[in-house]
Design a protein around this motif. Structure first.
Motif, short mmCIF file in Angstrom:
data_model
loop_
_atom_site.label_atom_id
_atom_site.label_comp_id
_atom_site.label_asym_id
_atom_site.label_seq_id
_atom_site.Cartn_x
_atom_site.Cartn_y
_atom_site.Cartn_z
N ASP A 1 2.64 -26.64 14.79
CA ASP A 1 3.47 -27.24 13.76
C ASP A 1 3.90 -26.15 12.79
O ASP A 1 3.09 -25.29 12.41
CB ASP A 1 2.68 -28.30 12.97
CG ASP A 1 2.37 -29.52 13.81
OD1 ASP A 1 3.17 -29.85 14.72
OD2 ASP A 1 1.32 -30.15 13.57
N MET B 1 4.81 -24.27 9.33
CA MET B 1 4.19 -24.34 8.01
C MET B 1 5.07 -25.14 7.07
O MET B 1 6.29 -25.11 7.17
CB MET B 1 3.97 -22.95 7.42
CG MET B 1 2.82 -22.21 8.00
SD MET B 1 2.43 -20.76 7.03
CE MET B 1 1.42 -21.48 5.79
N ARG B 2 4.42 -25.83 6.17
CA ARG B 2 5.15 -26.58 5.15
C ARG B 2 4.71 -26.07 3.80
O ARG B 2 3.54 -25.86 3.55
CB ARG B 2 4.87 -28.07 5.29
CG ARG B 2 5.40 -28.61 6.59
CD ARG B 2 4.97 -29.99 6.93
NE ARG B 2 4.55 -30.82 5.82
CZ ARG B 2 4.73 -32.12 5.76
NH1 ARG B 2 5.31 -32.74 6.74
NH2 ARG B 2 4.29 -32.82 4.73
N PHE B 3 5.66 -25.85 2.93
CA PHE B 3 5.38 -25.32 1.59
C PHE B 3 5.70 -26.37 0.54
O PHE B 3 6.59 -26.22 -0.27
CB PHE B 3 6.19 -24.05 1.35
CG PHE B 3 5.86 -22.95 2.29
CD1 PHE B 3 4.76 -22.14 2.08
CD2 PHE B 3 6.64 -22.71 3.42
CE1 PHE B 3 4.43 -21.13 2.96
CE2 PHE B 3 6.34 -21.70 4.29
CZ PHE B 3 5.23 -20.91 4.07
N GLU B 4 4.98 -27.45 0.59
CA GLU B 4 5.23 -28.55 -0.36
C GLU B 4 4.15 -28.61 -1.39
O GLU B 4 3.04 -28.42 -1.19
CB GLU B 4 5.31 -29.87 0.40
CG GLU B 4 6.43 -29.88 1.38
CD GLU B 4 6.45 -31.12 2.24
OE1 GLU B 4 5.43 -31.82 2.35
OE2 GLU B 4 7.50 -31.38 2.83
#
Length: 66
Positions: free
Chosen positions: A61, A63-66
């Motif tokens: 998956d 990376m998400r930077f939330e």
């Protein structure tokens, strides 16, 4: 002076300096290291195939930077 000697902008020269600092040419690359270990282990084709079958092939998956 160094940038002018190499025929590039100061920014390009700084980028090159930083690139060389974090990625020196003599660094050990993980893929090469793993391949050399496998060669030294002298795996048979059947053993290599078994490792390939056991390998997790699900995509990672992002990376998400939330």
């Amino acid at each position: 002076m160094r940038a002018a000697t190499h025929g590039r902008s100061t920014e390009a020269e700084i980028r090159d300096i930083l690139e060389t600092a974090v990625r020196p040419p003599e660094r050990v690359k993980l893929g090469s290291l793993l391949a050399s270990i496998a060669r030294e282990a002298e795996l048979t084709d059947a053993e290599a195939e078994l490792f390939d079958q056991l390998r997790d092939k699900t995509p990672a998956d992002p990376m998400r930077f939330e």
